[in-house]
Design an enzyme around this catalytic site. Structure first.
Site, PDB file in Angstrom:
ATOM      1  N   HIS A  86       0.850  -1.199   0.000  1.00 27.79           N
ATOM      2  CA  HIS A  86       0.000   0.000   0.000  1.00 27.79           C
ATOM      3  C   HIS A  86       0.887   1.250   0.000  1.00 27.79           C
ATOM      4  CE1 HIS A  86      -3.198  -2.598   2.123  1.00 27.79           C
ATOM      5  NE2 HIS A  86      -3.760  -2.199   0.995  1.00 27.79           N
ATOM      6  N   CYS A 133      -2.880   0.480   9.791  1.00 30.11           N
ATOM      7  CA  CYS A 133      -3.877  -0.503   9.334  1.00 30.11           C
ATOM      8  C   CYS A 133      -4.851  -0.913  10.430  1.00 30.11           C
ATOM      9  CB  CYS A 133      -3.217  -1.789   8.857  1.00 30.11           C
ATOM     10  SG  CYS A 133      -1.670  -1.584   8.060  1.00 30.11           S
TER      11      CYS A 133
HETATM   12  C1  CIR Z   1      -3.564  -7.819   3.608  1.00 34.45           C
HETATM   13  O1  CIR Z   1      -2.688  -8.300   2.856  1.00 34.45           O
HETATM   14  O2  CIR Z   1      -4.600  -7.333   3.153  1.00 34.45           O
HETATM   15  C2  CIR Z   1      -3.324  -7.851   5.095  1.00 34.45           C
HETATM   16  N1  CIR Z   1      -2.647  -9.053   5.463  1.00 34.45           N
HETATM   17  C3  CIR Z   1      -2.531  -6.652   5.526  1.00 34.45           C
HETATM   18  C4  CIR Z   1      -3.261  -5.362   5.312  1.00 34.45           C
HETATM   19  C5  CIR Z   1      -2.473  -4.196   5.761  1.00 34.45           C
HETATM   20  N2  CIR Z   1      -3.249  -3.008   5.660  1.00 34.45           N
HETATM   21  C6  CIR Z   1      -2.730  -1.795   5.475  1.00 34.45           C
HETATM   22  O3  CIR Z   1      -1.543  -1.647   5.235  1.00 34.45           O
HETATM   23  N3  CIR Z   1      -3.570  -0.752   5.478  1.00 34.45           N
END
Ligand code: CIR
Length: 253
Positions: A161, A248
């Protein structure tokens, strides 16, 4: 000033989520303890916590940030970029309806995740990633411009991201690493470059009077505190194993 944060306890199936890291399986009990530490830290910043119970349908559901983009005017419910996460946004929408009159939606074929959205005052940077496509970015831009915000897209290369590699901590201070170093889009900022060995810590979070940062990244902690910020460190080891950073784990508003 932020007043509230939405968080969701990690699911027992947390370790079945998506990851690209080679750090091994996360320990569920440790993740729960670290999540409580995260909540206590947000409370210390003055936030009221809306804490949702774990959702076992979705292993990645503790990463609530990806489900919504919020500011003082509106909430935008996203359409997550991977099928295994679609549906996480439903309960978040119900919570946000209690606080917002204006709710908008990213609709298919648009996809967008909150981790790709960086707000700098009235300007938004939208990462084009494997999770946020051009159509999703376009829909977000149209919505935000209606409310007087402007938007710039940033093509991502390696990071999951946008906020995996960039954080804005106010007063024109932008922390960045890797593919974002020397990107002319960010020329106007006071840049804090982060070495590769500390790149995980870039995803820090300015919450009211504090900067929250993952525990144990001495060089970046020094750089930020030298700018005059008060710092709170949080142990993030288990979330890191699942590609999750500090931002997150909450939706702040
Ligand atoms: C994913 O790959 O969607 C989750 N394991 C991690 C999401 C992390 N979210 C973020 O950086 N906003």
């Amino acid at each position: 000033m932020f007043k509230h944060a939405i968080v969701r306890k990690p699911a027992r199936r947390f370790q079945e989520g998506i990851t690209s890291s080679n750090l091994g399986k996360p320990d569920y009990n440790k993740a729960v303890i670290q999540h409580s530490g995260y909540i206590e830290t947000l409370k210390k910043c003055g936030l009221k916590i809306i804490s949702l119970i774990a959702d076992e349908t979705f292993p990645d559901s503790t990463f609530v940030e990806d489900t919504a983009v919020v500011n003082k005017d509106l909430a935008i419910i996203t359409n997550l970029g991977v099928s295994s996460r679609r549906g996480e946004e439903v309960e978040i929408r119900v919570v946000l309806e209690r606080f917002y009159d204006n709710i908008e939606y990213i609709k298919k074929p648009g996809t967008l995740e909150g981790g790709d959205i960086l707000k700098v005052d009235n300007q938004y940077y939208i990462g084009l990633s494997k999770r946020t496509n051009k159509e999703g970015a376009k829909q977000l831009k149209v919505i935000l411009e209606r409310y007087g915000y402007s938007c710039i897209t940033v093509q991502l290369v390696n990071v999951l991201h946008l906020k995996t590699g960039i954080a804005y901590i106010g007063d024109n201070n932008l922390i960045l690493t890797g593919e974002f170093i020397n990107n002319p889009i960010f020329n106007e900022f006071n840049i804090i470059n982060v070495d590769k060995d500390e790149s995980y810590a870039v995803n820090c979070l300015k919450v009211n009077n504090y900067v929250l940062i993952a525990k144990g990244f001495k060089k970046l902690i020094n750089s930020i505190s030298n700018l005059g910020y008060k710092i709170l460190e949080i142990d993030m080891s288990e979330f890191r194993k699942m590609d999750g950073g500090l931002s997150c784990l909450s939706i702040r508003f």
